[in-house]
Structures are given as C-alpha cells and as structure tokens.
Write a protein that holds these residues in place. Structure first.
Motif, mmCIF file in Angstrom:
data_model
loop_
_atom_site.group_PDB
_atom_site.id
_atom_site.type_symbol
_atom_site.label_atom_id
_atom_site.label_comp_id
_atom_site.label_asym_id
_atom_site.label_seq_id
_atom_site.Cartn_x
_atom_site.Cartn_y
_atom_site.Cartn_z
ATOM 1 N N PHE A 116 -10.298 -0.549 4.620
ATOM 2 C CA PHE A 116 -9.305 0.409 5.104
ATOM 3 C C PHE A 116 -8.191 0.509 4.067
ATOM 4 C CE2 PHE A 116 -5.295 1.277 7.341
ATOM 5 C CZ PHE A 116 -5.612 2.492 7.927
ATOM 6 N N LEU B 225 -7.966 -3.731 16.284
ATOM 7 C CA LEU B 225 -7.523 -2.672 15.375
ATOM 8 C C LEU B 225 -7.359 -1.353 16.109
ATOM 9 C CD1 LEU B 225 -9.985 -3.384 12.433
ATOM 10 C CD2 LEU B 225 -7.641 -4.210 12.667
ATOM 11 N N VAL C 166 -8.640 3.087 12.548
ATOM 12 C CA VAL C 166 -8.781 2.028 11.552
ATOM 13 C C VAL C 166 -10.125 1.323 11.714
ATOM 14 C CG1 VAL C 166 -7.823 -0.143 10.705
ATOM 15 C CG2 VAL C 166 -6.309 1.709 11.436
ATOM 16 N N ALA D 65 1.124 0.796 6.684
ATOM 17 C CA ALA D 65 0.158 0.134 7.574
ATOM 18 C C ALA D 65 -1.102 -0.212 6.789
ATOM 19 C CB ALA D 65 -0.192 1.040 8.749
ATOM 20 N N GLY D 66 -1.677 -1.360 7.088
ATOM 21 C CA GLY D 66 -2.908 -1.774 6.406
ATOM 22 C C GLY D 66 -3.478 -3.020 7.027
ATOM 23 N N ILE D 67 -4.586 -3.469 6.441
ATOM 24 C CA ILE D 67 -5.274 -4.679 6.905
ATOM 25 C C ILE D 67 -5.113 -5.748 5.860
ATOM 26 C CG2 ILE D 67 -7.521 -5.683 7.471
ATOM 27 C CD1 ILE D 67 -8.350 -3.030 8.592
ATOM 28 N N GLN E 26 -6.146 -8.938 9.912
ATOM 29 C CA GLN E 26 -5.165 -8.444 10.891
ATOM 30 C C GLN E 26 -4.597 -7.111 10.404
ATOM 31 O OE1 GLN E 26 -1.959 -11.135 11.639
ATOM 32 N NE2 GLN E 26 -0.926 -9.801 13.099
ATOM 33 N N TYR E 27 -4.490 -6.184 11.355
ATOM 34 C CA TYR E 27 -3.830 -4.913 11.084
ATOM 35 C C TYR E 27 -2.333 -5.127 11.281
ATOM 36 C CZ TYR E 27 -2.553 0.027 11.511
ATOM 37 O OH TYR E 27 -1.977 1.259 11.352
ATOM 38 N N ASP E 28 -1.534 -4.716 10.291
ATOM 39 C CA ASP E 28 -0.102 -4.986 10.374
ATOM 40 C C ASP E 28 0.664 -3.824 9.749
ATOM 41 O OD1 ASP E 28 2.206 -6.292 10.981
ATOM 42 O OD2 ASP E 28 1.688 -8.152 9.922
#
Length: 635
Positions: A447, A433, A437, A563-565, A572-574
């Motif tokens: 998050f 991450l 974050v 953006a987020g998890i 996964q952060y994407d």
C-alpha cells in the motif's frame, strides 16, 4: 542354294520358338486347367472363403497389362492358391475369379478382399470380353471414392439365373505384404445383409468411441470448474484413446484422410505414445508419486519416457521394422507392468486412489487379452469380442472417472476449508485495515502512503487511569477496558469512522479518509458524543454496584495527515502529522464527559444544526502555544 539355307534356317528358328513356348507352357503352374468356378446356390452360406477359386497373373513393371488386354490371357497362365510360393517377383497383379448363378433368381452378392493392398480396382466382364470398372479400394483410395464409403475393399456381383461371369481385380500390394493376400477373398451376403452388417459394426464402434469422447468432454469441463491439472490429463488420455482405436479400426479415415503410410503407421504410433504419456501424467498426479517416492518416481518416469518415445522413433531408427515393433512393445508392456506394480504397492500401503488405478488397469488389460484371443480364434469373432479392447478401455476410463468424482469431493472439502480460512483472514484484514487499504494490499501486496487534507482525528483517554485501575485486579481491568473499546468499535462501524489504534487506555480514530470529509467529521463528533454518553451511563451503573469506574476525555482536531502501513510482521495502518499531535492536545486539555474540538474542526461543522458550541478561553497547549477550543454538545 542360298534360298534353301534361308528356308531351313527359318524352319529351325520357328521350331525353336515353338519349343520355347511349349517349355514355358509346360512349366507354368496350372497349365491346361481352367480356374474353378464359384457356384452360388440357394444353399451357399452367408460367408464363403473363395480364395481357392482365384487365379493371380503377376506383372513386371515394364510388362503391365491393362483392362483391354487381360481378358484374353488364358487361365493356364494364372497362379493358384497352392502355387503361390513359386510366384516370381513382380510389381502388381491381376486376380481373376469366376462366378455362376445356380439359382432361379437374379442375385446380388458382395465380396471383399483383405486390406493389405495399396490399390485395388474391380472390373466386371461382359459377354464380349469388355471390362467395366465397378469399384476401387486400397490404402491409396479415399473411403469416399469407393463403392461404399468405408475402409473395406468391396465389390458387388449381380448375376442372372444360370449366368457365368468372370470378375477381374487389378492389385498393387503393400511392399511388405505376402502374396497370399491375393487370395484373401470372401463372398458374403446380399446388399441388405451388407448394409445391416455395416450399421451394426460401425454403430457399435462409433457408440464406443462416442463414450470416450463424452469422457474427454466431462474431464475438460471438470478442469474448467476445478482448475486441477489431473482433469486435463484425463481428458487428453481419453482423446488419444479415441484416436488410437479409431486409427486401428479405420474410423479415423472418415473424419481425416491422411497419406496411407502415415494413417496406418504413424497415426497409431503417435496415438499410442499419447496414451502412454497421459497415462503416466495422470497416474503420477493421481498417486502423487513425486511427493511420496522420489526413486520410484524416477524409475517410473524413465520407463514411461521410453514407452512414449519408441513407438514414434522406431520409424526413424536404422533398425528393422520388426525390431522396432519389438522394442516399442517391450517398452509399453514394461510401463504397464510397472504401473500395475506401483498401484499394487500403494494399495497395500493403504492409498485409496491406488485401488481405483489398480482396478482400472486390470479392466483394460482384460479387454486387451480378450481382443487378442479373439483375433487368433480362441474366442468368438463376434463384434462384442472384437471390440473388447475398446470396451476394456471404456471400463478403464469410467473407473478412473469415478475416482476423479471421488477426488472432487475431497477437493470441494479442501476448497470449503480454504474459503473459510480465507474469509477469516479477510475478516481479520478488514478489521485491522480500512476497506480500500485492505483491497489494495490484497491485489498489489503493498500500500502506497498517501497524503490527505482535512482529516478529523479523535483521541480519547481515561482520566486518572492509574488510580482507578489500582482498585481492580488485572482480570477486571482488562475486562473493563475491553468492554469499553468493543462498544467504541461498534460505534465506529455505525458512524463509518476508521479506528486507527489503541494505546493503553487511549482510543484513536479518524474520519475523512474516504468520502465527504465534512459529513465524516460530523459523524466523528456524533461518535465522540455517544462515547461520552456511554461512559457516563456505564459509570453510574458501576458506581451503583460499588465498582470503580472511569471518566473519559475526548478531543478532535482537523487537518492534513499522511496515511500508510508500517511493519512487515504485525503490520499496522497508521496516520502521522501535526494534526495527530494537535488532536492529542485537544484530548489532554479537555474535561471528563465532554468533547473538546479545535478551531479547524469548529469551522468545518459550525453550521450543523444538531450541535451547539461553547467557546472556551484560549489555552496553552504543549508545543503549540495558545490554541482556540470549543466544547461541542447536542442542542
């Protein structure tokens, strides 16, 4: 005739009164005898019991004599030591004792009477029979208001050579005290002997109590350092041991003056309950009884609860004091024996801590037995033996402290192991991450998704991946992809670009999520150009060795993203949005070895002096229609 009758009646009444007085005189113990005199000579020992020389004059509550009256009471009306069993019930009493100086020097000696007096007042009589108050003592008198600020009931005798003088003591005994306490009088040495004795006795007691206080402070410091409850249990145990010994030895009165019944009864009871409670908490935690044996822990807890409650509750239960003391003592002894039994049991099971607890319990038990034997006269009454219980408690505490220091070592090892594991976990988290974050996720456990403007997104992809990969075995393929992606990761760190993810042979990164978005966009272009340079050099090297090699396309687009998890397991952060799709189109419409950028990216970095740009013809992009594109390279 009437006068004769009146005269005869008067004579008869007078005769009867004298007969009554004579009968009372004859029935009074000690009639016709003076009290014996305490003779002080050069050979008089330093400690002399003088109770046999004293006389006691008991008084009813409605017939109290004051200092101005008692001097004239004859010695024959005083009860002696041997006659105390016949002494009538009374409210208070005067004690009288004579002293005579048989030396050629002026002497000063001090004497004391036992502690079981609520109030005692010491009077010295002069040659005219006038009494002067020279000291006070007893439970009701604060130590600071006595002749010497301690708990002893003291008075001094100063006599000239050949002088004989009576001393008077007005006493109010405790209700439960027996009359023999009137006669517990001891003549001791001179003033300097007294001072030396006080310094020796109180300094030893204070020193021993000070050691317990130091142990308590050390335990508290250890608690602050390690945040382990066992250390605060140890510290509290030391505090209650200090209070207990200070109470039974009278030192507590110098610090805090409480009502006598509370000071000499409740204080020691509460302290004893505290000692038992924290001994239970400490030993349970130290041996981890709750985790190792539920049935044994339950029995231990019940016995400890009784041993904690009975010393205090006995004062409020409708039972005799002796019965309450017996029940409290039985509970306390049962707890101690059970503690020893538990320690022995766990010791033979190989639990190292049980050996420490067993030795500690044996030390305090030995000290208590020695103290008891000294009290009944089987051991010497030297201070070292009279303080043996406290010395045993100190040995008990010191051994436990040693065990705790040993425990510290294991705790430190566990903390080091935990710190290493946590650092590994944090390193893994920060690798997966972005820093901000990861910090928010650690602090809040979640998050919140966020929207960003002008985020530059990079996509790369190996051209003809399937055809090239067919010339490698699986191991070689994975190794080649891994080497390339590891090199890309180092470049991402170098240019402070956020790696998002890899999908097969595709590598995705973003810039602008933190900091200056223009500068980070430039960084992303630098990274893309370095990635292409790396792939070209690697291709040349592998081709020279006759090994298959990949060509790579790269495309960049700039725009808004979310953006987020996602996910709970293997989260996964994407990033999402049309910008991501357009960046993918920039990559697929690019050429191997070059970096293809969109119009939005071009306008953001067009003034950067490091780059040159090549305008490409507009091209149809899937789902986008015609789009403008530029190749970017170094000048």
């Amino acid at each position: 005739m009437q006068r004769g009758n009146l005269f005869s009646r008067t004579i008869s009444a007078t005769a009867l009164a004298w007969c009554g007085i004579l009968l009372l005189f004859l029935s009074t113990p000690g009639v016709g005898r003076e009290l014996p005199v305490v003779e002080i000579t050069d050979k008089t020992p330093e400690v002399l019991h003088i109770g046999a020389h004293a006389g006691v004059f008991p008084m009813q509550e409605d017939r109290l004599l004051g200092p101005g009256d008692i001097y004239d009471v004859p010695d024959s009306l005083y009860w002696r030591w041997a006659e105390q069993d016949t002494m009538p019930h009374h409210h208070s009493a005067w004690i009288k004792i004579y002293f005579i100086n048989q030396t050629e020097n002026t002497i000063t000696r001090y004497a004391d009477i036992c502690h079981d007096h609520l109030k005692v007042e010491f009077f010295s009589a002069d040659q005219k029979g006038k009494l002067s108050l020279v000291g006070k003592g007893g439970y009701l008198i604060h130590p600071n208001h006595r002749l010497i600020p301690n708990l002893d009931n003291l008075f001094f005798i100063q006599l000239e050579p050949g002088e004989k003088r009576p001393m008077f003591i007005r006493s109010l005994l405790k209700e439960e005290a027996s009359t023999d306490h009137y006669f517990h009088l001891v003549l001791r040495g001179g003033l300097f002997d007294f001072i030396g004795r006080e310094i020796h006795q109180n300094s030893l007691q204070s020193f021993l109590s000070g050691i317990l206080v130091v142990f308590a402070v050390v335990g508290f410091i250890m608690f602050l350092s390690f945040r382990e409850r066992i250390f605060i249990y140890f510290s509290a145990l030391m505090i209650f041991l200090t209070i207990y010994f200070s109470s039974i030895q009278g030192l507590l009165n110098f610090v805090l003056y409480l009502p006598p019944d509370f000071m000499y009864s409740y204080t020691s009871s509460v302290a004893l309950s505290g000692v038992t409670l924290f001994s239970y908490l400490f030993s349970s935690r130290y041996l981890q009884l709750a985790e190792k044996g539920h049935r044994l822990f339950l029995i231990f807890s019940v016995v400890a609860g009784l041993a904690v409650l009975l010393p205090v509750l006995r004062h409020f239960l409708p039972i005799a004091s002796a019965t309450g003391n017996l029940l409290a003592n039985i509970a306390g002894v049962s707890f101690l024996l059970l503690l020893l039994g538990v320690a022995i049991s766990y010791y033979f099971k190989g639990v190292r801590e049980a050996g420490v607890l067993l030795l500690s319990s044996a030390l305090i038990l030995t000290g208590g037995i020695t103290y008891g034997l000294a009290l009944i006269g089987l051991f010497s009454t030297e201070e070292i033996f009279l303080n043996s219980f406290k010395i045993g408690a100190i040995a008990f505490s010191g051994n436990l402290l040693y065990g705790l220091f040993d425990r510290i070592s294991s705790i430190q090892q566990e903390k080091i192991k935990y710190r290493v594991e946590r650092e590994k976990s944090d390193e893994l988290l920060f690798n997966v991450l972005p820093v901000d974050v990861a910090k928010e996720l650690k602090e809040k456990g979640k998050f919140e998704a966020r929207e960003f403007e002008n985020i530059s997104v990079l996509f790369t992809d190996f051209k003809d991946f399937t055809a090239t990969a067919s010339n490698m075995n699986p191991h070689q393929l994975v190794e080649e992809i891994n080497d390339c992606f590891m090199a890309f990761d180092k470049m991402a760190d170098k240019y402070q670009v956020e790696k998002i993810k890899t999908i097969g042979d595709s590598y995705m990164a973003a810039a602008g999520l933190t900091g200056d978005q223009v500068q980070q966009c430039e960084n992303l272009v630098h990274m893309a150009l370095e990635m292409q340079a790396y792939m070209q050099k690697r291709k040349q090297t592998r081709m020279e060795k006759g090994k298959p090699a990949f060509d790579m396309r790269a495309g960049i687009h700039t725009g808004p993203v979310v953006a987020g998890i996602v996910g709970k397991k293997k989260f996964q952060y994407d990033i999402w949005g049309d910008t991501v799709n357009t960046a993918s189109r920039m990559e697929s419409n690019g050429e191997p070895g070059k970096v293809n950028i969109s119009r939005q990216t071009y306008h953001l970095i067009s003034k950067t002096p490091d780059f040159s740009f090549e305008k490409r013809p507009n091209r149809q992009a899937k789902g986008k229609g015609e789009v403008e594109m530029w190749f970017v390279r170094y000048k």
